[in-house]
Design a protein around this motif. Sequence first.
Motif, short mmCIF file in Angstrom:
data_model
loop_
_atom_site.label_atom_id
_atom_site.label_comp_id
_atom_site.label_asym_id
_atom_site.label_seq_id
_atom_site.Cartn_x
_atom_site.Cartn_y
_atom_site.Cartn_z
N GLY A 195 0.82 -1.20 0.00
CA GLY A 195 0.00 0.00 0.00
C GLY A 195 0.86 1.25 0.00
N ASN A 196 0.21 2.38 -0.35
CA ASN A 196 0.98 3.59 -0.64
C ASN A 196 1.75 4.15 0.55
N LYS A 197 1.29 3.88 1.78
CA LYS A 197 1.99 4.45 2.93
C LYS A 197 3.41 3.92 3.04
N THR A 198 3.65 2.74 2.48
CA THR A 198 4.98 2.13 2.55
C THR A 198 6.05 3.04 1.94
N SER A 257 -7.71 2.02 9.26
CA SER A 257 -6.61 2.72 8.61
C SER A 257 -5.51 1.78 8.09
N ASN A 258 -5.28 1.86 6.76
CA ASN A 258 -4.15 1.15 6.17
C ASN A 258 -2.84 1.79 6.62
N HIS A 259 -2.88 3.11 6.75
CA HIS A 259 -1.68 3.84 7.18
C HIS A 259 -1.23 3.37 8.56
N GLY A 283 0.74 9.84 6.80
CA GLY A 283 2.16 10.09 6.49
C GLY A 283 2.31 11.26 5.52
N SER A 284 1.31 12.14 5.53
CA SER A 284 1.30 13.20 4.51
C SER A 284 1.86 14.52 5.03
N ASN A 285 3.18 14.61 5.00
CA ASN A 285 3.85 15.90 5.09
C ASN A 285 4.83 15.93 3.91
N CYS A 317 -5.35 8.61 -9.44
CA CYS A 317 -5.12 8.04 -8.10
C CYS A 317 -6.15 8.55 -7.11
N ALA A 318 -6.28 7.86 -5.99
CA ALA A 318 -7.12 8.35 -4.91
C ALA A 318 -6.42 9.53 -4.24
N SER A 319 -7.21 10.50 -3.78
CA SER A 319 -6.65 11.67 -3.11
C SER A 319 -7.29 11.81 -1.74
N GLY A 320 -6.53 11.46 -0.70
CA GLY A 320 -7.05 11.48 0.67
C GLY A 320 -6.33 12.52 1.51
N SER A 321 -5.35 12.05 2.32
CA SER A 321 -4.57 13.02 3.10
C SER A 321 -3.59 13.76 2.19
N GLY A 322 -3.42 13.33 0.96
CA GLY A 322 -2.80 14.14 -0.08
C GLY A 322 -1.34 13.91 -0.39
N GLY A 323 -0.64 13.11 0.42
CA GLY A 323 0.79 12.90 0.17
C GLY A 323 1.06 12.20 -1.16
N THR A 324 0.16 11.31 -1.54
CA THR A 324 0.33 10.57 -2.79
C THR A 324 0.17 11.50 -3.99
N LEU A 365 -9.39 -4.51 -5.28
CA LEU A 365 -9.33 -3.10 -4.85
C LEU A 365 -9.85 -3.03 -3.42
N ASP A 366 -10.01 -1.82 -2.90
CA ASP A 366 -10.53 -1.68 -1.54
C ASP A 366 -11.74 -0.74 -1.55
N PRO A 367 -12.60 -0.81 -0.53
CA PRO A 367 -13.85 -0.05 -0.55
C PRO A 367 -13.71 1.44 -0.23
N VAL A 368 -12.60 1.85 0.41
CA VAL A 368 -12.50 3.23 0.91
C VAL A 368 -11.75 4.14 -0.06
N TYR A 369 -10.75 3.60 -0.75
CA TYR A 369 -9.89 4.44 -1.60
C TYR A 369 -9.90 3.99 -3.06
N THR A 370 -9.31 2.82 -3.32
CA THR A 370 -9.10 2.45 -4.72
C THR A 370 -10.40 2.10 -5.43
N HIS A 410 -2.72 1.80 -8.12
CA HIS A 410 -3.35 0.96 -7.08
C HIS A 410 -2.61 1.23 -5.77
N THR A 411 -3.25 1.95 -4.88
CA THR A 411 -2.58 2.37 -3.64
C THR A 411 -2.76 1.36 -2.51
N GLY A 412 -3.35 0.20 -2.78
CA GLY A 412 -3.43 -0.85 -1.76
C GLY A 412 -4.77 -0.87 -1.04
N GLY A 413 -4.75 -1.37 0.17
CA GLY A 413 -5.94 -1.29 1.02
C GLY A 413 -6.84 -2.50 1.05
N SER A 414 -6.47 -3.57 0.31
CA SER A 414 -7.43 -4.68 0.23
C SER A 414 -7.79 -5.31 1.58
C1 LIG Z 1 -4.16 6.37 2.51
C2 LIG Z 1 -4.64 5.70 1.29
C3 LIG Z 1 -4.87 6.42 0.10
C4 LIG Z 1 -4.79 7.90 0.03
O1 LIG Z 1 -3.48 8.38 -0.06
P1 LIG Z 1 -3.16 9.82 0.51
O2 LIG Z 1 -1.70 9.96 0.31
O3 LIG Z 1 -3.58 9.81 1.95
O4 LIG Z 1 -3.95 10.81 -0.25
C5 LIG Z 1 -5.23 5.73 -1.04
N1 LIG Z 1 -5.38 4.39 -1.01
C6 LIG Z 1 -5.19 3.67 0.10
C7 LIG Z 1 -5.41 2.21 0.05
C8 LIG Z 1 -4.81 4.30 1.29
O5 LIG Z 1 -4.63 3.56 2.40
#
Ligand SMILES: *Cc1c(COP(=O)(O)O)cnc(C)c1O
Length: 344
Positions: free
Chosen positions: A47-50, A76-78, A158-160, A190-197, A284-289, A315-319
């Motif tokens: 997943g993307n936090k890695t 939280s995947n993070h 992890g978004s700074n 891509c998904a845009s959440g806390s924004g670091g990606t 995929l995952d239900p919250v982001y991807t 694919h930012t992960g999260g399954s």
């Molecule tokens: C956190 C997360 C995101 C969003 O990434 P941000 O860098 O927070 O915008 C997307 N996909 C998955 C699976 C995540 O866990």
Amino acid sequence: MDLSRFPRRRYLHGKTPIEPLLRLSERLGGPHIYIKRDDMMGLSAGGNKTRKLEFLMAEAISQNADTIITCGAVQSNHCRLTLAAAVKEGLACHLVIEERVADSYDPRSNGNNFLFHLLGVSGITVVPGGTDMMAAMEEVAQSLTRNGARPYIIPGGGSNALGAAGYAACAQEILEQAFDMGVSFDAVVCASGSGGTHSGLLTGFRGHHADIPVYGINVKNPTDVQTALIAELAEEACALLDVPPVQKDAIRCLDQYVGPGYSLPTAGMVEAVDLLAKSEGILLDPVYTGKAMAGLLGLVREGAFSSHENVLFLHTGGSPALYAYTPLFFDHWQKEDTLSTSVR
Ligand SMILES: *Cc1c(COP(=O)(O)O)cnc(C)c1O
């Protein structure tokens, strides 16, 4: 852009694959859709936090921290990945969990919550939705410090600027792979959440003079809020990495796929998760991807890309979170009458 100046731990096994989604592209009648498999990495399930943690954990270690504190939502995947990185580094990890949906924290729930305990979390503090998470983490840090610990706080997602460096590195990796594959990408989604990606990708492409549009599919915020968040993070990341600023009009945030709110299901998400599983065998995952893929499908259907263009879905992960949502999918298949079980 010279990322070698920054201390970095290594949690990836080389580059993550980019694969063409031939069946999905054919089904949609183009464009040529590719997927970057950032769900396939080291640590627990990827997943993307890695990528962000490679830089953030290196800083924690350089400051001689012995405890990581971070925060996130109930699934939280993070938090799961930060905890896994802490385990790997021999550090303690304390999580502050925000109940963004009232009464949604179930201490015995499945998915990532189960993995928090399996991975040996040092402590979980649950706080109500809307809490100032940085203040809550600082409070935890103070009490751990009083007991002799040396905590390091990683912000939500992890978004700074330093975390975003992980996705500037990913942008660099995508350009190398595109070169090797002889493919030129016309857009990234891509998904845009806390924004670091999202902001890290923009920074990395800017740092390589690559003018590839990045479509961020919001998972929580309205477009104006998310655009301001991405602009601020991209500005900080560009300053840190010594990259010329990202143009304001290059920031694209789409909020029409959020639905009723963060982590709350939409019909488009269910369709997207189902479609990717059944056409490509990819989870995929239900919250982001799932919502990000609903966004890509929406863009394709409204004609945002021509049929010969190459579009890269990240694919930012999260399954693991998928397994906390199984009743939703069973209900959907039952309604569609596609639950193909026959019991004798
Ligand atoms: C956190 C997360 C995101 C969003 O990434 P941000 O860098 O927070 O915008 C997307 N996909 C998955 C699976 C995540 O866990």
